[in-house]
Design a protein around this motif. Structure first.
Motif, PDB file in Angstrom:
ATOM      1  N   UNK A 130       1.373  15.182 -12.659  1.00  0.00           N
ATOM      2  CA  UNK A 130       2.661  14.534 -13.048  1.00  0.00           C
ATOM      3  C   UNK A 130       3.241  13.953 -12.068  1.00  0.00           C
ATOM      4  N   UNK A 131       2.682  12.905 -11.248  1.00  0.00           N
ATOM      5  CA  UNK A 131       2.951  11.765 -10.479  1.00  0.00           C
ATOM      6  C   UNK A 131       3.740  12.048  -9.500  1.00  0.00           C
ATOM      7  N   UNK A 132       3.830  13.191  -8.736  1.00  0.00           N
ATOM      8  CA  UNK A 132       5.014  13.599  -8.018  1.00  0.00           C
ATOM      9  C   UNK A 132       4.722  12.867  -6.588  1.00  0.00           C
ATOM     10  N   UNK A 133       6.076  12.258  -6.276  1.00  0.00           N
ATOM     11  CA  UNK A 133       6.322  11.705  -4.729  1.00  0.00           C
ATOM     12  C   UNK A 133       6.924  12.581  -3.952  1.00  0.00           C
ATOM     13  N   UNK A 134       6.293  12.774  -2.767  1.00  0.00           N
ATOM     14  CA  UNK A 134       7.086  13.625  -1.786  1.00  0.00           C
ATOM     15  C   UNK A 134       6.232  13.627  -0.399  1.00  0.00           C
ATOM     16  N   UNK A 149       0.694  15.177  -1.602  1.00  0.00           N
ATOM     17  CA  UNK A 149       1.367  14.432  -2.871  1.00  0.00           C
ATOM     18  C   UNK A 149       0.431  13.106  -3.237  1.00  0.00           C
ATOM     19  N   UNK A 150       0.358  12.820  -4.398  1.00  0.00           N
ATOM     20  CA  UNK A 150      -0.238  11.693  -4.741  1.00  0.00           C
ATOM     21  C   UNK A 150       0.336  10.243  -4.550  1.00  0.00           C
ATOM     22  N   UNK A 151       1.575  10.577  -4.223  1.00  0.00           N
ATOM     23  CA  UNK A 151       2.622   9.230  -3.865  1.00  0.00           C
ATOM     24  C   UNK A 151       3.479   9.530  -2.850  1.00  0.00           C
ATOM     25  N   UNK A 152       3.954   8.611  -1.887  1.00  0.00           N
ATOM     26  CA  UNK A 152       4.894   9.024  -0.806  1.00  0.00           C
ATOM     27  C   UNK A 152       6.318   9.148  -1.415  1.00  0.00           C
ATOM     28  N   UNK A 153       7.063   9.992  -0.608  1.00  0.00           N
ATOM     29  CA  UNK A 153       8.401  10.230  -0.933  1.00  0.00           C
ATOM     30  C   UNK A 153       9.192   9.177  -1.586  1.00  0.00           C
ATOM     31  N   UNK A 154      10.241   9.280  -2.350  1.00  0.00           N
ATOM     32  CA  UNK A 154      10.987   8.283  -2.886  1.00  0.00           C
ATOM     33  C   UNK A 154      11.992   8.181  -1.569  1.00  0.00           C
ATOM     34  N   UNK A 177      13.034  15.146  -2.089  1.00  0.00           N
ATOM     35  CA  UNK A 177      13.052  15.914  -3.458  1.00  0.00           C
ATOM     36  C   UNK A 177      11.664  15.616  -3.800  1.00  0.00           C
ATOM     37  N   UNK A 178      10.860  16.396  -4.081  1.00  0.00           N
ATOM     38  CA  UNK A 178       9.695  16.037  -5.014  1.00  0.00           C
ATOM     39  C   UNK A 178       9.994  15.643  -6.471  1.00  0.00           C
ATOM     40  N   UNK A 179       9.542  14.369  -6.623  1.00  0.00           N
ATOM     41  CA  UNK A 179      10.092  13.674  -7.920  1.00  0.00           C
ATOM     42  C   UNK A 179       8.884  13.285  -8.680  1.00  0.00           C
ATOM     43  N   UNK A 180       8.809  13.761  -9.997  1.00  0.00           N
ATOM     44  CA  UNK A 180       8.130  13.167 -10.861  1.00  0.00           C
ATOM     45  C   UNK A 180       8.163  11.887 -11.667  1.00  0.00           C
TER      46      UNK A 180
END
Length: 527
Positions: A130-134, A149-154, A177-180
């Motif tokens: 689910x593409x989570x940034x965190x 996480x697959x992506x760095x935090x927003x 906040x971990x965001x999809x």
């Protein structure tokens, strides 16, 4: 066997159903995913506060009844992707303590039949799906993670970064906040030219017009349909009841109403029910027959009971300092999640909400802001900072879903279910905001919470078919298979014995991956 027979039938295309269907489709077996709604239309109203909140344009035209038989319109969304089409995309893990027994002022949240470590690998898979940034490790109260996480935090925008710094200076531990979302950021946190997400202010409560939010449609269903020709999605197909064989030990399929209004039937070797905790329980009750006179999987009389949805508060704080933030939903706080020296019980979780606009502020009507211009409301909105406070409610047998004589759903909620934690959380947080230079009065963002009728807030529904090891005290076994039937699984928020104080969606997805692995092993692969 005819074309209407499938190896696996999945009812409901929300995060639980979509994830299960996609995982099982990897086996090559025939999988049918049934959805009562259609694809949510892509149109300008997707991002209109008046259409989404004021007119409830995308909310199902459904009538439920409360314990006093008063009608209300629940916050349900009948679309491919289910309620995730309008969720806030905050994808948090439960904390390790949530899997054990947790004591509250009004009672005890029961322990789960598995622990955090059992679910942890599936949490990691869910975050990638689910593409989570965190950033794991920022929140000292969170559990361990086996995978980044697959992506760095927003990245925080400047005003929220200042809020983060101020909270840290008070000795607290804010985290990203971990965001999809499907976001690519430059060095300053801005969306790059090729980023699908544009960091707008419409993430929270709105459908995403550009498909950049990790709802179940965009994150799971579309990729799975493209990858697996053995997976079929049928929209505008309402499941009326589940059918069983003559022994009552196996589910044979589903009786449905097709988009043209005609009745039809699909059969399956395995049936997975993922319509959401309310509708899944209602469908089990509607499927009563002579072998299951009180509803399918209901020998324990627990189907529909122990409904939970959190004690929630959408809060708007105002600062004399302007808040030009656009994408505001980037910060969370768990410092008050568990007991501390001042209070021996949990209070709850705090996170940012999407930014209020002038129309939402007008509905909340903060007329007491003497220093702010009285109109337009957009000027007042520029001083607002929006928060979501969430506290645990308890599974109670009399918080339940039943059917009226006419077949309509009755959702009975008992007032005052473990609400002291939320009251204390609000008071504590307001005190902190006052120390940070914000006015000492806040308003509730009533449109977001549908405060006109509290029962309608069904976004975090859970608990109506809890899993466990004892058939007398649970509906499902540890694999989420019904104790009473050998091929019926319930894979949505229904399975949860307790709900913790964070958004349940990531836990639902992780559990769906876990059950999906079990089902894949059970049915084998097509070579």
């Amino acid at each position: 066997m005819g074309s209407d027979h499938y190896d696996v039938l999945v009812v409901g295309s929300g995060p639980g159903g979509a994830t299960t269907a996609a995982r099982v489709a990897e086996t090559g077996k025939r999988v049918l995913l049934l959805e009562r709604g259609d694809f949510l239309p892509r149109e300008r109203d997707n991002w209109s506060s008046r259409a989404v909140f004021g007119k409830a344009k995308y909310t199902a035209d459904e009538t439920f009844y409360d314990r006093r038989d008063r009608p209300f319109r629940p916050e349900l969304h009948y679309y491919v992707g289910g309620n995730s089409k309008v969720y806030g995309a905050a994808l948090l893990r439960l904390l390790p303590a949530d899997f054990g027994e947790v004591r509250h002022p009004d009672g005890v949240a029961p322990a789960w039949p598995l622990g955090y470590d059992d679910l942890e690998p599936y949490y990691a898979r869910a975050e990638h799906l689910f593409w989570v940034h965190g950033q794991h490790g920022e929140d000292p109260f969170a559990g361990r993670s086996s995978r980044d996480y697959p992506y760095p935090p927003v990245q925080h925008e400047p005003r929220i970064q200042k809020l983060c710094d101020d909270l840290e200076n008070l000795g607290l531990h804010p985290f990203h906040l971990p965001m999809g979302i499907r976001l690519t950021q430059d060095a300053y946190g801005r969306a790059t030219a090729d980023s699908r997400c544009i960091r707008c202010d419409r993430v929270d409560g709105f459908p995403c017009l550009v498909g950049a939010k990790a709802d179940a449609e965009w994150a799971v269903i579309r990729p799975a349909l493209a990858a697996h020709p053995n997976l079929t999605l049928m929209t505008r197909t309402t499941v009326d009841r589940l059918t069983t064989d003559s022994s009552g030990r196996s589910v044979t399929g589903a009786a449905v109403t097709l988009s043209d209004g005609s009745p039809h039937a699909f059969t399956g070797d395995i049936v997975v029910l993922s319509a959401g905790a309310i509708l899944s329980a209602a469908l089990l009750l509607k499927s009563a027959n002579d072998k299951h006179p009180h509803g399918l999987a209901n020998s324990s009389d627990l189907v529909g009971r122990n409904y939970m949805r959190h004690n929630n508060l959408a809060l708007v704080a105002f600062s004399r300092e302007r808040n030009p933030t656009v994408f505001q939903k980037t910060l969370g706080l768990n410092d008050f999640y568990g007991p501390d020296r001042d209070w021996p019980y949990p209070m709850g979780h705090i996170q940012m909400l999407g930014k209020s606009d002038d129309w939402q502020i007008k509905a909340s009507a903060p007329r007491w802001l003497g220093w702010a211009p009285p109109a337009p409301y957009g000027q007042v909105a520029k001083h607002s900072i929006d928060f979501w406070l969430s506290s645990e409610d308890l599974p109670r047998a009399d918080n339940r879903i039943t059917l009226r004589r006419d077949g309509a759903i009755r959702l009975a909620l008992q007032p005052g279910n473990n609400t002291e934690g939320l009251t204390r959380l609000r008071k504590t947080f307001q005190g902190l905001l006052g120390r940070l230079g914000m006015v000492d009065t806040t308003v509730e963002r009533s449109l977001y919470l549908h405060k006109a009728f509290d029962h309608a807030a069904t976004a975090h529904q859970a608990g109506t078919a809890r899993f466990g090891t004892d058939p007398f005290t649970s509906v499902l076994d540890v694999h989420c298979r019904a104790h009473d039937l050998d091929n019926l699984y319930v894979v949505d928020g229904s399975f949860m014995p307790s709900i913790g104080a964070v958004n349940p969606t990531l836990t639902i997805i992780a559990n769906a991956l876990r059950v999906g692995d079990h089902l894949a092993e059970r049915i084998g692969t097509t070579k």
